[in-house]
Design a protein around this motif. Structure first.
Motif, PDB file in Angstrom:
ATOM      1  N   ASN A 102       0.819  -1.208   0.000  1.00 12.16           N
ATOM      2  CA  ASN A 102       0.000   0.000   0.000  1.00 12.16           C
ATOM      3  C   ASN A 102       0.856   1.262   0.000  1.00 12.16           C
ATOM      4  O   ASN A 102       0.565   2.247  -0.691  1.00 12.16           O
ATOM      5  CB  ASN A 102      -0.926  -0.001   1.215  1.00 12.16           C
ATOM      6  CG  ASN A 102      -1.986  -1.083   1.132  1.00 12.16           C
ATOM      7  OD1 ASN A 102      -2.393  -1.486   0.034  1.00 12.16           O
ATOM      8  ND2 ASN A 102      -2.441  -1.554   2.293  1.00 12.16           N
ATOM      9  N   VAL A 103       1.934   1.258   0.805  1.00 10.66           N
ATOM     10  CA  VAL A 103       2.805   2.429   0.867  1.00 10.66           C
ATOM     11  C   VAL A 103       3.534   2.616  -0.457  1.00 10.66           C
ATOM     12  O   VAL A 103       3.706   3.752  -0.939  1.00 10.66           O
ATOM     13  CB  VAL A 103       3.807   2.296   2.036  1.00 10.66           C
ATOM     14  CG1 VAL A 103       4.766   3.472   2.045  1.00 10.66           C
ATOM     15  CG2 VAL A 103       3.064   2.220   3.362  1.00 10.66           C
ATOM     16  N   LEU A 104       3.960   1.528  -1.087  1.00  2.46           N
ATOM     17  CA  LEU A 104       4.625   1.636  -2.387  1.00  2.46           C
ATOM     18  C   LEU A 104       3.673   2.194  -3.435  1.00  2.46           C
ATOM     19  O   LEU A 104       4.073   2.991  -4.292  1.00  2.46           O
ATOM     20  CB  LEU A 104       5.165   0.271  -2.819  1.00  2.46           C
ATOM     21  CG  LEU A 104       6.402  -0.237  -2.077  1.00  2.46           C
ATOM     22  CD1 LEU A 104       6.735  -1.665  -2.506  1.00  2.46           C
ATOM     23  CD2 LEU A 104       7.595   0.676  -2.354  1.00  2.46           C
ATOM     24  N   ASP A 105       2.415   1.773  -3.380  1.00  6.19           N
ATOM     25  CA  ASP A 105       1.422   2.315  -4.319  1.00  6.19           C
ATOM     26  C   ASP A 105       1.238   3.814  -4.103  1.00  6.19           C
ATOM     27  O   ASP A 105       1.141   4.584  -5.071  1.00  6.19           O
ATOM     28  CB  ASP A 105       0.084   1.594  -4.140  1.00  6.19           C
ATOM     29  CG  ASP A 105       0.134   0.144  -4.622  1.00  6.19           C
ATOM     30  OD1 ASP A 105       1.054  -0.178  -5.412  1.00  6.19           O
ATOM     31  OD2 ASP A 105      -0.729  -0.646  -4.205  1.00  6.19           O
ATOM     32  N   ALA A 106       1.214   4.224  -2.829  1.00  4.42           N
ATOM     33  CA  ALA A 106       1.066   5.657  -2.538  1.00  4.42           C
ATOM     34  C   ALA A 106       2.261   6.437  -3.061  1.00  4.42           C
ATOM     35  O   ALA A 106       2.110   7.535  -3.623  1.00  4.42           O
ATOM     36  CB  ALA A 106       0.910   5.865  -1.027  1.00  4.42           C
ATOM     37  N   ALA A 107       3.468   5.888  -2.889  1.00  2.00           N
ATOM     38  CA  ALA A 107       4.665   6.564  -3.397  1.00  2.00           C
ATOM     39  C   ALA A 107       4.649   6.643  -4.912  1.00  2.00           C
ATOM     40  O   ALA A 107       5.084   7.649  -5.498  1.00  2.00           O
ATOM     41  CB  ALA A 107       5.915   5.834  -2.909  1.00  2.00           C
ATOM     42  N   THR A 108       4.147   5.607  -5.556  1.00  2.00           N
ATOM     43  CA  THR A 108       4.067   5.614  -7.020  1.00  2.00           C
ATOM     44  C   THR A 108       3.114   6.701  -7.514  1.00  2.00           C
ATOM     45  O   THR A 108       3.412   7.422  -8.480  1.00  2.00           O
ATOM     46  CB  THR A 108       3.603   4.245  -7.534  1.00  2.00           C
ATOM     47  OG1 THR A 108       4.518   3.234  -7.089  1.00  2.00           O
ATOM     48  CG2 THR A 108       3.538   4.225  -9.056  1.00  2.00           C
ATOM     49  N   VAL A 109       1.989   6.832  -6.844  1.00  2.00           N
ATOM     50  CA  VAL A 109       1.024   7.873  -7.222  1.00  2.00           C
ATOM     51  C   VAL A 109       1.630   9.254  -6.998  1.00  2.00           C
ATOM     52  O   VAL A 109       1.527  10.149  -7.856  1.00  2.00           O
ATOM     53  CB  VAL A 109      -0.275   7.707  -6.410  1.00  2.00           C
ATOM     54  CG1 VAL A 109      -1.218   8.890  -6.663  1.00  2.00           C
ATOM     55  CG2 VAL A 109      -0.968   6.402  -6.780  1.00  2.00           C
ATOM     56  N   LEU A 110       2.296   9.457  -5.847  1.00  5.75           N
ATOM     57  CA  LEU A 110       2.931  10.740  -5.580  1.00  5.75           C
ATOM     58  C   LEU A 110       3.999  11.062  -6.614  1.00  5.75           C
ATOM     59  O   LEU A 110       4.217  12.227  -6.969  1.00  5.75           O
ATOM     60  CB  LEU A 110       3.552  10.749  -4.180  1.00  5.75           C
ATOM     61  CG  LEU A 110       2.634  11.035  -2.994  1.00  5.75           C
ATOM     62  CD1 LEU A 110       3.386  10.884  -1.688  1.00  5.75           C
ATOM     63  CD2 LEU A 110       2.058  12.444  -3.111  1.00  5.75           C
ATOM     64  N   GLY A 111       4.693  10.032  -7.085  1.00  2.00           N
ATOM     65  CA  GLY A 111       5.745  10.243  -8.079  1.00  2.00           C
ATOM     66  C   GLY A 111       5.239  10.814  -9.388  1.00  2.00           C
ATOM     67  O   GLY A 111       6.022  11.416 -10.155  1.00  2.00           O
ATOM     68  N   TRP A 112       3.951  10.675  -9.655  1.00  2.00           N
ATOM     69  CA  TRP A 112       3.381  11.225 -10.879  1.00  2.00           C
ATOM     70  C   TRP A 112       2.574  12.493 -10.611  1.00  2.00           C
ATOM     71  O   TRP A 112       1.745  12.900 -11.431  1.00  2.00           O
ATOM     72  CB  TRP A 112       2.510  10.186 -11.580  1.00  2.00           C
ATOM     73  CG  TRP A 112       3.324   9.168 -12.321  1.00  2.00           C
ATOM     74  CD1 TRP A 112       3.611   7.901 -11.941  1.00  2.00           C
ATOM     75  CD2 TRP A 112       3.973   9.360 -13.578  1.00  2.00           C
ATOM     76  NE1 TRP A 112       4.396   7.281 -12.868  1.00  2.00           N
ATOM     77  CE2 TRP A 112       4.639   8.157 -13.889  1.00  2.00           C
ATOM     78  CE3 TRP A 112       4.085  10.431 -14.471  1.00  2.00           C
ATOM     79  CZ2 TRP A 112       5.391   7.999 -15.056  1.00  2.00           C
ATOM     80  CZ3 TRP A 112       4.827  10.268 -15.626  1.00  2.00           C
ATOM     81  CH2 TRP A 112       5.463   9.064 -15.907  1.00  2.00           C
TER      82      TRP A 112
END
Length: 529
Positions: A205-215
């Protein structure tokens, strides 16, 4: 021009520190704190080099996005935090926005926040030292990230310059900042509660959040090296280009707002107040004497001045945050009935800077000829008008919610003792200790006062003394654990002890004022200048 503005910023900071040794101590402590944060932060970011690419990217993207968000939000809420190079001060000089912009940008990085941001951003280069490509992308991304942080703060504060000067916004901003701090406290407890779940699900879940923030614009510059290290060169190049476009857009916007500030007068917030004949309901409720008049004056300050609004919000929000944070972890229980005593305990800190807030207007108190004890009694009454009902409602309400009626007598006794003692100590401290304070109508967090080391010492002194004077009632409440009948005795002794300590603070503080009116006026007038 860049070097000139940087030297001007350093000279202004140096002169501010020379005005008071307490400011120098406060700045030194801020530098030590910032240096410690920078050292540990750089070590942590650099150590991410040892993690897999996705986990290292998680650290960098979340941290970088938080940096950008902090630079966007905090300068708006902490209006007036950095007024050393206010663009409006250059309005009469033959300088254009194009000439000032580079120097103001670099000067904005001079200070503890700018140094920490630059250090942490450049440390990400060590994180991505996994090849020439990732290092180059990381270096460019760090530079773009620094520019985005500095420019976003300048753009928002310049665009909202007119709004920031209004009293209504200052009231809301002071409260909003405290709500944000409470949100962090509650968020940390919520994360702790989530940490008991499946570690793999949490990490996903945290990795998904970081991926979204990265875009998003918050994470473009910080996530580009992640893609470069993963081999996604197209994604890395796209994010770098988007970051460059964002820097250009922010620069153009700031140039526009800067040009407006240099060619127009910044309107300050003003408001008119309609005065009703016979006074307000509150005026008629207060004593018709000098104490009532002093209390009425102070209550108007409490309602209109952002510095006091923030104090009330802090007194209310801090205990609520503690209660909710513990409820998330341990659940609600009878122990909650002691939280109003904590609220009453911190009330005294809200008045420990009261005379300092008066500034040069304190001369009106002196010229009126009222004794010091009358002035302090009015200040104390103004606090009790809103804090006493709030405390009682909180005690009875929590007793009803938690079914802790057996603890109600001792809780009321302890809360009233804490409240009376805290206000008594507060008026005594404000009579003996006047530190630098923000100007009237300004943010309590603005430069020059509310966060100075001397003011911090006054607050800490008030809290320690408030606890000391309440120790007899505290001991009685503790003894009621073994002898319950003592709880009813605390119900009687608590209010009496609170009144006695309040009278003690008013009498001793008033004697101090009567003996040193001119010296106190000179000190707080110098602090306000």
């Amino acid at each position: 021009m860049v070097a000139l503005l940087v030297r001007l910023k350093l000279s202004l900071l140096r002169n501010m520190m020379r005005q008071s040794p307490w400011r120098l101590v406060g700045v030194v402590l801020a530098m030590i704190t910032g240096l410690g944060f920078l050292i540990f932060g750089v070590i942590g970011v650099a150590a991410a080099r040892l993690l897999p690419v996705d986990q290292a990217g998680l650290v960098v993207v979340l941290g970088g996005s938080a940096l950008v968000l902090g630079w966007m939000v905090l300068p708006v809420l902490l209006f007036g935090t950095d007024e050393t190079l206010d663009p409006s001060r250059f309005a009469l000089l033959p300088l254009s926005a194009r000439q000032l912009l580079p120097g103001l940008l670099v000067a904005g990085a001079v200070g503890v926040p700018g140094t920490v941001t630059v250090g942490l951003a450049l440390a990400t280069v060590a994180t991505w030292s996994r090849g020439i490509g990732p290092v180059a992308v990381a270096l460019l991304g760090a530079l773009l990230g620094i520019l985005i942080c500095l420019l976003s703060a300048r753009v928002l504060t310049s665009a909202l310059a007119g709004l920031l000067s209004s009293r209504r916004f200052k009231d809301l901003a002071s409260v909003a900042l405290l709500v944000i701090f409470m949100g962090f406290a509650l968020g940390s407890n919520a994360l702790n509660a989530l940490a008991v779940g499946d570690p793999q699900d949490i990490e996903a879940n945290v990795l998904d959040a970081a991926t979204v923030l990265g875009w998003t614009p918050l994470g473009w510059a910080w996530s580009a090296p992640v893609d470069a290290a993963s081999g996604s060169l197209l994604a890395a190049a796209t994010k770098l280009v988007l970051s460059m476009i964002l820097v250009v857009v922010l620069t153009v916007l700031w140039h526009h707002f800067l040009a407006v500030r240099l060619t127009s007068t910044l309107a300050t917030g003003s408001s008119s107040v309609r005065v009703r004949e016979g006074g307000t309901l509150l005026d008629r409720m207060l004593p018709d004497n000098a104490v009532g008049a002093s209390a009425a004056k102070c209550l108007r300050y409490w309602r209109r001045d952002p510095r006091y609004v923030a104090s009330i919000a802090g007194v209310i929000i801090a205990p609520v945050a503690i209660v909710l944070a513990n409820v998330f972890t341990t659940g609600a229980g009878p122990w909650l009935i002691w939280m109003p005593a904590l609220l009453a305990f911190v009330v005294g800190t809200s008045i420990s800077q009261d005379i300092s807030y008066d500034g040069s207007a304190f001369w009106t108190q002196i010229s009126s000829g009222i004794p010091g004890r009358v002035d302090l009694a009015g200040r104390g009454l103004a606090v009790l008008v809103w804090s006493a009902p709030l405390t009682m409602v909180a005690v009875i309400g929590i007793a009803a919610l938690t079914d802790a009626w057996s603890l109600l007598p001792r809780a009321i006794g302890l809360s009233t003792a804490m409240l009376g003692g805290g206000v008594g100590v507060g008026v005594w401290v404000t009579a003996h200790w006047q530190g630098p304070a923000p100007p009237p109508g300004a943010s309590p967090f603005s430069s020059g006062g509310g966060t100075s080391f001397e003011s911090f010492i006054a607050v800490v002194l008030g809290m320690v003394l408030s606890l000391v004077v309440a120790l007899p009632v505290v001991a009685l409440v503790l003894a009621a654990i073994w002898v319950p009948v003592l709880g009813w005795l605390a119900l009687v002794i608590g209010p009496v002890w609170g009144v006695l300590t309040l009278r003690w603070g008013v009498r001793l503080g008033g004697a101090r004022l009567d003996a040193r009116w001119p010296e106190i006026l000179g000190k707080i007038s110098a602090n306000a200048s």
